[in-house]
Motif scaffolding. Structure first.
Motif, short mmCIF file in Angstrom:
data_model
loop_
_atom_site.label_atom_id
_atom_site.label_comp_id
_atom_site.label_asym_id
_atom_site.label_seq_id
_atom_site.Cartn_x
_atom_site.Cartn_y
_atom_site.Cartn_z
N UNK B 195 0.83 -1.22 0.00
CA UNK B 195 0.00 0.00 0.00
C UNK B 195 0.86 1.26 0.00
N UNK B 217 -0.90 -0.89 5.78
CA UNK B 217 -0.22 0.41 5.76
C UNK B 217 1.24 0.27 6.14
N UNK B 218 2.02 1.24 5.76
CA UNK B 218 3.43 1.27 6.16
C UNK B 218 3.50 1.66 7.63
N UNK B 219 4.30 0.91 8.36
CA UNK B 219 4.32 1.04 9.81
C UNK B 219 3.44 -0.05 10.40
N UNK B 220 2.77 -0.78 9.52
CA UNK B 220 1.89 -1.87 9.97
C UNK B 220 2.02 -3.03 9.00
N UNK B 221 0.91 -3.49 8.45
CA UNK B 221 0.96 -4.66 7.57
C UNK B 221 1.22 -4.28 6.12
N UNK B 222 2.35 -4.73 5.62
CA UNK B 222 2.66 -4.64 4.20
C UNK B 222 2.95 -6.09 3.82
#
Lengths: 252, 253
Positions: B195, B217-222
């Motif tokens: 994303x 999201x970046x900082x989370x699930x990629x």
């Protein structure tokens, strides 16, 4: 306001005399850095970690440059080890291994996790990650995600992880104001600001094409192939979210 | 519903059989794709464009494979031409040169703009871009931005743009539902959903690690280094914003 002095990891004299404590992580299996630069970073670091195939890369580097008996072993070998050759593990048989098969994290994230207690023990202020953009888009993005996750985890305590290749240095700037003190090798080089992960409002000084409260986003403005203005000693950046910065460190 | 069949691009047999209308673009990275596939893609495309330094790469490819006088010249050379060697320009005598000097956009973005009038004229279905994911990080990121910018164009001129490297094919999935056919030889390889532009809510089927209305999201699930579930022929993706898909491809053509 956060101030960055990349000369402390790019310039051989500065690395040696700097008081800043750092750790080194070797991610990729082909080390393309200038050998003396790599050697200096390794020797002067407080903690050295090789990650999975990066361990093969490190052994190859030692052999290629006749450094086998001359440099200290890694402090740690980490990762799921599925790329690590048996010969390499035999060579580094005295090195502590932290093997993790957890599929929820990439090897880079796992190595930062392993580094965490050592950061506290040795009072490390930054991490230098030796890497390369070599082919797999998802691995490149995965490493960028690790920078964001690491940043979020550390919160107010900024401990940058610098991604170092043979031609560029990249890292995540925290939200708010940053100053990047431009070393000699990077003057007049290309640079970029990339709002990976979300739109970000950015202002800059010291670039060839500066931004003034411009919204940067994919599908719109992403500042690639920018340049550091030739008069500039310090680039100033202000952003409302963490943003990825990259700068050339030698001619392509 | 958007359906994608990567095998129609990466398999020599299907490229020849299906005879689709597509454009081929060569960007400035080493050409590492198998010679036979590149030749097939070049010969069967309706329009071949080399972009700036990509022109040098193409000439090198021809020389290294003794193909200098065997393949047709590019239809167009575009870009600001600051990396294109004089020797390359001299060699491609039959090629029209469109110099695009605007420094506000990358050569790749400008190339897709140059391509726009040809989309309806030649009834192009898609564009294939030859580009390894190596080298400068900002160039890799800039190419992704070009895909996003292209996505924003009107339906009349927006067509899928496939980024083809020696080991992967990557493209932007538009908002809504997509189905991606998994070529047989790719079934044991990796895939990824990224994303890049912002947090995106995604649901998938057919992956080893699926998502159900999950905010990526970046900082989370990629979702990188994902795999296939081993039984599906198609991956299904639903997303509320365009999202970047990438998948490993195999050597056999």
């Amino acid at each position: 306001m956060y101030k960055f002095f990349p000369k402390n990891i790019l310039n051989i004299k500065e690395i040696k005399k700097s008081q800043i404590k750092y750790g080194v992580i070797i991610l990729n299996n082909l080390i393309k850095l200038d050998p003396l630069h790599m050697e200096t970073l390794w020797k002067n670091s407080m903690v050295n970690i090789t990650v999975d195939g990066g361990t093969n890369g490190w052994l190859n580097f030692l052999k290629k440059n006749n450094l086998e008996e001359k440099l200290q072993d890694p402090n740690l070998i980490t990762g799921d080890l599925d790329s690590c050759h048996a010969e390499t593990l035999t060579y580094f048989k005295d090195v502590k291994i932290i093997q993790s098969n957890d599929q929820n994290e990439n090897d880079f994230s796992k190595s930062l996790r392993a580094l965490e207690p050592l950061c506290k023990e040795f009072n490390l202020n930054q991490v230098v990650v030796v890497t390369d953009n070599s082919g797999r888009l998802d691995q490149i993005m995965s490493n960028i995600n690790t920078l964001y996750k690491n940043h979020l985890k550390l919160k107010e305590h900024i401990r940058p992880a610098y991604m170092l290749t043979s031609t560029e240095l990249s890292w995540l700037l925290p939200k708010g104001k940053s100053e990047i003190h431009i070393p000699e090798c990077a003057k007049k080089q290309k640079c970029a600001l990339m709002p990976v992960g979300r739109p970000t409002v950015v202002s800059t000084e010291g670039l060839k094409w500066n931004l003034k409260k411009d919204e940067m986003k994919f599908g719109g403005l992403v500042s690639t192939s920018n340049k550091i203005d030739k008069q500039t000693d310090v680039v100033k950046i202000e952003s409302d979210f963490p943003i990825l910065w990259s700068m050339g460190i030698r001619d392509d | 519903m958007n359906k994608y069949f990567p095998s129609k691009i990466i398999t020599k047999k299907e490229v020849l059989e299906l005879n689709l209308n597509y454009a081929l673009i060569i960007l400035n990275r080493p050409i590492q794709i198998k010679r036979e596939l590149i030749e097939t893609l070049w010969n069967n495309s309706l329009i071949n464009i080399t972009v700036d330094g990509g022109t040098n790469r193409w000439l090198n490819f021809l020389k290294n494979n003794n193909l200098e006088n065997k393949l047709k010249h590019p239809t167009l050379i575009t870009g600001d031409l600051d990396s294109c060697h004089a020797e390359s320009l001299k060699f491609f005598t039959q090629t029209k040169v469109i110099q695009t000097v605007d420094q506000d956009e990358t050569d790749f973005t400008k190339c897709l703009r140059v391509l726009e009038p040809f989309i309806n004229e030649l009834k192009l279905d898609h564009t294939v871009v030859i580009c390894e994911n190596s080298g400068r990080l900002d160039h890799i990121i800039a190419n992704i931005n070009t895909l996003y910018k292209n996505q924003l164009k009107s339906n009349e001129i927006s067509r899928p743009v496939f980024m083809l490297s020696s080991t992967s094919i990557s493209f932007l999935l538009p908002e809504g539902k997509s189905e991606i056919h998994i070529p047989e030889c790719a079934k044991k390889l990796w895939c990824a959903l990224m994303p890049i532009a912002g947090p995106t809510t995604v649901s998938t089927e057919g992956l080893k690690w699926n998502m159900k209305n999950f905010e990526m999201k970046f900082g989370g699930l990629v979702s990188t280094s994902n795999k296939y579930d081993g039984i599906s022929d198609f991956v299904k993706v639903e997303c509320n914003l365009p999202i970047l898909w990438s998948m490993g491809i195999c050597d056999e053509i």
